[in-house]
Design a protein around this motif. Structure first.
Motif, mmCIF file in Angstrom:
data_model
loop_
_atom_site.group_PDB
_atom_site.id
_atom_site.type_symbol
_atom_site.label_atom_id
_atom_site.label_comp_id
_atom_site.label_asym_id
_atom_site.label_seq_id
_atom_site.Cartn_x
_atom_site.Cartn_y
_atom_site.Cartn_z
ATOM 1 N N GLU A 52 0.888 -1.242 -0.213
ATOM 2 C CA GLU A 52 0.147 0.075 0.054
ATOM 3 C C GLU A 52 0.814 1.213 -0.269
ATOM 4 O O GLU A 52 0.424 2.178 -0.749
ATOM 5 N N PHE A 53 1.902 1.321 0.858
ATOM 6 C CA PHE A 53 2.750 2.515 1.000
ATOM 7 C C PHE A 53 3.997 2.507 0.146
ATOM 8 O O PHE A 53 4.973 3.353 0.359
ATOM 9 N N GLY A 54 4.279 1.389 -0.712
ATOM 10 C CA GLY A 54 5.523 1.385 -1.577
ATOM 11 C C GLY A 54 6.638 0.841 -0.785
ATOM 12 O O GLY A 54 7.894 1.091 -1.342
ATOM 13 N N GLY A 55 6.742 0.367 0.421
ATOM 14 C CA GLY A 55 7.698 -0.285 1.133
ATOM 15 C C GLY A 55 8.306 -1.371 0.627
ATOM 16 O O GLY A 55 7.818 -2.143 -0.159
ATOM 17 N N GLU A 56 9.356 -1.838 1.032
ATOM 18 C CA GLU A 56 10.138 -2.951 0.531
ATOM 19 C C GLU A 56 9.868 -4.219 1.497
ATOM 20 O O GLU A 56 10.002 -4.126 2.614
ATOM 21 N N ILE A 57 9.326 -5.323 0.966
ATOM 22 C CA ILE A 57 9.054 -6.367 1.682
ATOM 23 C C ILE A 57 10.277 -7.273 2.081
ATOM 24 O O ILE A 57 11.221 -7.448 1.000
ATOM 25 N N PRO A 58 10.565 -7.489 3.333
ATOM 26 C CA PRO A 58 11.858 -8.114 3.597
ATOM 27 C C PRO A 58 12.090 -9.242 2.556
ATOM 28 O O PRO A 58 11.142 -10.244 2.361
ATOM 29 N N GLU A 59 13.137 -9.564 2.231
ATOM 30 C CA GLU A 59 13.843 -10.585 1.214
ATOM 31 C C GLU A 59 13.227 -11.926 1.815
ATOM 32 O O GLU A 59 12.779 -12.835 1.340
ATOM 33 N N ALA A 60 13.444 -12.115 3.158
ATOM 34 C CA ALA A 60 13.092 -13.349 3.723
ATOM 35 C C ALA A 60 11.513 -13.625 3.522
ATOM 36 O O ALA A 60 11.325 -14.976 3.834
ATOM 37 N N LEU A 61 10.808 -12.678 3.520
ATOM 38 C CA LEU A 61 9.428 -12.737 3.488
ATOM 39 C C LEU A 61 8.649 -12.816 1.824
ATOM 40 O O LEU A 61 7.538 -13.102 1.922
ATOM 41 N N LYS A 62 9.621 -12.876 0.955
ATOM 42 C CA LYS A 62 9.216 -13.095 -0.335
ATOM 43 C C LYS A 62 9.226 -14.713 -0.695
ATOM 44 O O LYS A 62 9.998 -15.371 -0.492
ATOM 45 N N GLY A 63 8.216 -15.208 -1.477
ATOM 46 C CA GLY A 63 8.238 -16.332 -1.971
ATOM 47 C C GLY A 63 7.794 -17.296 -0.820
ATOM 48 O O GLY A 63 7.277 -16.936 0.115
ATOM 49 N N ASP A 64 8.213 -18.508 -1.235
ATOM 50 C CA ASP A 64 8.039 -19.638 0.105
ATOM 51 C C ASP A 64 9.106 -19.490 1.057
ATOM 52 O O ASP A 64 10.137 -19.481 1.060
ATOM 53 N N TYR A 65 8.481 -19.546 2.197
ATOM 54 C CA TYR A 65 9.214 -19.612 3.520
ATOM 55 C C TYR A 65 8.492 -20.426 4.531
ATOM 56 O O TYR A 65 7.446 -20.817 4.498
ATOM 57 N N GLU A 66 9.310 -21.007 5.539
ATOM 58 C CA GLU A 66 8.658 -21.877 6.620
ATOM 59 C C GLU A 66 9.072 -21.127 7.771
ATOM 60 O O GLU A 66 10.372 -20.734 8.103
ATOM 61 N N LEU A 67 8.274 -20.789 8.660
ATOM 62 C CA LEU A 67 8.272 -20.463 10.205
ATOM 63 C C LEU A 67 9.002 -21.532 11.019
ATOM 64 O O LEU A 67 8.324 -22.652 11.074
ATOM 65 N N ILE A 68 10.235 -21.314 11.731
ATOM 66 C CA ILE A 68 10.713 -22.211 12.596
ATOM 67 C C ILE A 68 10.768 -21.262 13.866
ATOM 68 O O ILE A 68 10.993 -20.357 14.142
ATOM 69 N N PHE A 69 9.992 -22.231 14.700
ATOM 70 C CA PHE A 69 9.751 -21.565 16.132
ATOM 71 C C PHE A 69 10.658 -21.897 17.338
ATOM 72 O O PHE A 69 10.950 -23.113 17.287
ATOM 73 N N LYS A 70 11.435 -20.972 18.033
ATOM 74 C CA LYS A 70 12.519 -21.388 18.796
ATOM 75 C C LYS A 70 12.044 -20.649 20.063
ATOM 76 O O LYS A 70 11.642 -19.595 20.242
ATOM 77 N N MET A 71 12.358 -21.254 21.202
ATOM 78 C CA MET A 71 12.102 -20.901 22.545
ATOM 79 C C MET A 71 13.593 -21.342 23.394
ATOM 80 O O MET A 71 14.251 -22.351 23.083
ATOM 81 N N ASP A 72 14.068 -20.527 24.153
ATOM 82 C CA ASP A 72 15.109 -20.797 25.064
ATOM 83 C C ASP A 72 14.527 -21.953 26.203
ATOM 84 O O ASP A 72 13.476 -21.938 26.424
ATOM 85 N N VAL A 73 15.530 -22.610 26.754
ATOM 86 C CA VAL A 73 15.099 -23.545 27.786
ATOM 87 C C VAL A 73 14.387 -23.088 28.924
ATOM 88 O O VAL A 73 13.248 -23.553 29.256
ATOM 89 N N ARG A 74 14.656 -21.735 29.430
ATOM 90 C CA ARG A 74 13.922 -21.133 30.474
ATOM 91 C C ARG A 74 12.592 -20.975 30.179
ATOM 92 O O ARG A 74 11.511 -21.392 30.876
#
Length: 134
Positions: A52-74
């Motif tokens: 909408e505002f002509g910004g650049e979509i981050p490269e990592a979010l272009k095309g196919d991507y997979e979300l990997i969820f990480k938590m610390d042990v605590r």
């Protein structure tokens, strides 16, 4: 598919999450499902606003991507504290209860080998549970 890492951390009254290396994407929630939905919604809002505002979509979010969820042990130990006892975790991980208490309280951070040991034990338990039909 490109991996995009989502870091989930314990906050004061809930959990917060953000994308590693990508600004502007965050979520809060009391469950992993809330966090996942919030992150996905936040990504969609960012993409819409960029278009909408002509910004650049981050490269990592272009095309196919997979979300990997990480938590610390605590955070993991805190998040599942009402589900797993320290003695139960000791049985499946081989990590001493006292060590688990130290990790959960933040008094000590586990060595990478201990973190991996806990992760593998939880994944194994998950695989075993997925194999069960009732």
């Amino acid at each position: 598919m490109k991996p995009v890492v989502v870091i989930i951390e314990r906050a004061e009254n809930n959990y917060s999450a953000y994308l590693e290396g990508i600004d502007g994407i965050f979520a809060v929630g009391k469950s992993v499902d809330e966090i996942k939905k919030g992150i996905i919604d936040s990504i969609e809002v960012l993409k819409e606003e960029c278009k909408e505002f002509g910004g650049e979509i981050p490269e990592a979010l272009k095309g196919d991507y997979e979300l990997i969820f990480k938590m610390d042990v605590r955070s993991v130990l805190d998040f599942y504290s009402n589900l797993f006892t320290k003695s139960g975790l000791e049985r499946i991980t081989g990590i001493n209860q006292k060590q688990l208490w130290h990790y959960a309280s933040g008094l000590r951070n586990p060595r990478p080998e201990q973190s991996l040991k806990l992760e593998k034990a939880l994944h194994k338990l998950g695989e075993e549970l997925l194999a069960i039909n009732l």
